[in-house]
Design an enzyme around this catalytic site. Structure first.
Site: not given
Ligand code: ACO
Length: 335
Positions: A115, A262, A292
């Site tokens: 990223c 980003h 993304n």
């Molecule tokens: N649909 C429905 N439910 C989902 C999904 C989905 N697509 N994905 C995960 N869940 C569920 C999980 O299983 C979990 O269920 P549980 O509580 O029963 O275990 C629940 O939702 C919460 O999951 P989390 O992973 O804790 O969700 P979070 O609020 O953290 O959101 C997200 C996830 C959107 C990925 C967030 O953490 C995020 O944006 N992180 C940063 C991403 C980022 O900036 N990446 C950097 C760049 S990428 C790169 O460099 C390649």
């Protein structure tokens, strides 16, 4: 002494749009969940057979950027190609672009910083121009994520976020030192390398090993992300590196005319906007439409902001990224 300036911008997004509802038909997710957590409504995915690859999308964006820069392709002194999803394990995609652009020979280099790839590439190009070595450098950020995502419920935490697309910029020599790229600031912290990674295929995890594993738990050939850890580090590092760039140039947050973060997650952008007290028109977001696109996200957003007339000559434009590595960085530009 020279500076570099962005003399041309271009973008390319594959036509095939995949909505949140489309995803909810193939995995256990919902549009409400995706929008609430990420702000994404839809993204683009290459369609098998449409001719798009990471390199060919990069070429489409590059051709627009080169034309807008008003230079000939043969004026390009160096190609820098940022991606985490190259067409081949080797060679890199930069040489494929050089061939597809029909440039007989020129140096081409791939930048593997996920990223943050476009910021690392801009910083590298800027240094080659500042040193006087090159005059025009083509910088591309491009990704074909859809070719390697786990589109089952198992991969939903990652696969709903990513989209395909490409953006490009031409950096050219600028003699007015108060214009162009004022500074760039780069960081990495490898202790988090595996928290956002794709482990195989690699020299540690080669294809036959993965195929022979016959282990349903082995998903090392899909991207893996510790989402919450990434999110927590992202909001801290984004803020730090933007402030580092502003301070370096004796600027305060109120001097920002346009922040192009980003496009990792709309919630991260909104956090940064609030933290720096910026109005909505000073932070550009298009993650809602494209997801993304990793190395593609900043050049796509920058191109779109420029095309929409949101960047004017003399503006202070701040680019900032955080991602896998972990790596992060910023560039401060006077347009
Ligand atoms: N649909 C429905 N439910 C989902 C999904 C989905 N697509 N994905 C995960 N869940 C569920 C999980 O299983 C979990 O269920 P549980 O509580 O029963 O275990 C629940 O939702 C919460 O999951 P989390 O992973 O804790 O969700 P979070 O609020 O953290 O959101 C997200 C996830 C959107 C990925 C967030 O953490 C995020 O944006 N992180 C940063 C991403 C980022 O900036 N990446 C950097 C760049 S990428 C790169 O460099 C390649």
């Amino acid at each position: 002494m020279f500076n570099s300036k962005i003399s041309g911008l271009g973008k390319y997004l594959p036509e095939n749009t995949v909505t949140n509802d489309d995803l909810s038909k193939i995995m256990d997710t919902s549009s409400e969940w995706i929008i609430e957590r990420t702000g994404i409504n839809e993204r683009r995915h290459i369609k098998k057979g449409d001719g798009n690859t990471t390199a060919t999308m990069g070429v489409k964006a590059a051709k627009i950027a080169i034309e807008r820069a008003g230079i000939d392709k043969n004026d390009i002194d160096l190609i820098l190609f940022a991606t985490l999803s190259p067409d081949y394990y080797f060679p890199g995609s930069g040489v494929l672009v050089q061939e597809l652009l029909d440039i007989p020979t020129c140096p081409a280099m791939d930048i593997r910083n996920q990223c943050s790839g476009f910021i690392y590439a801009i910083a590298t190009a800027d240094q080659f121009i500042k040193s006087g070595m090159y005059k025009n450098i083509l910088v591309i950020g491009s990704e074909n994520h859809s070719g390697g995502l786990d589109m089952s419920t198992r991969g939903r935490g990652v696969s709903v976020i990513f989209g395909d697309g490409s953006g490009a910029a031409v950096l050219s020599r600028e003699e007015d030192l108060s214009q162009g790229i004022l500074s760039s600031h780069l960081h990495s912290e490898g202790k988090y390398a595996e928290e956002l990674s794709l482990i195989g295929p690699s020299t540690n995890r080669w294809v036959p090993e993965i195929l022979d594993a016959n282990d349903p738990e082995d998903i090392s050939y899909y991207p893996n992300m510790n989402g919450q850890l990434v999110f927590k580090n992202a909001v801290v590092r984004f803020s730090e590196v933007i402030m580092e760039g502003l301070t370096h140039n004796n600027l305060g947050p109120e001097k920002i005319d346009m922040l192009i973060p980003h496009q990792a997650n709309l919630r991260i952008s909104q956090f940064i906007q609030k933290k720096f007290g910026l109005s909505e028109d000073k932070v550009f977001n298009n993650i809602q439409k494209y997801g993304n696109t990793t190395a593609g996200s900043i050049p796509i957003a920058l191109t779109e902001a420029w095309e929409d007339g949101k960047i004017k000559q003399g503006d202070i434009v701040v680019l900032a990224a955080f991602g896998s590595g972990f790596t992060w960085g910023s560039s401060i530009i006077r347009w």
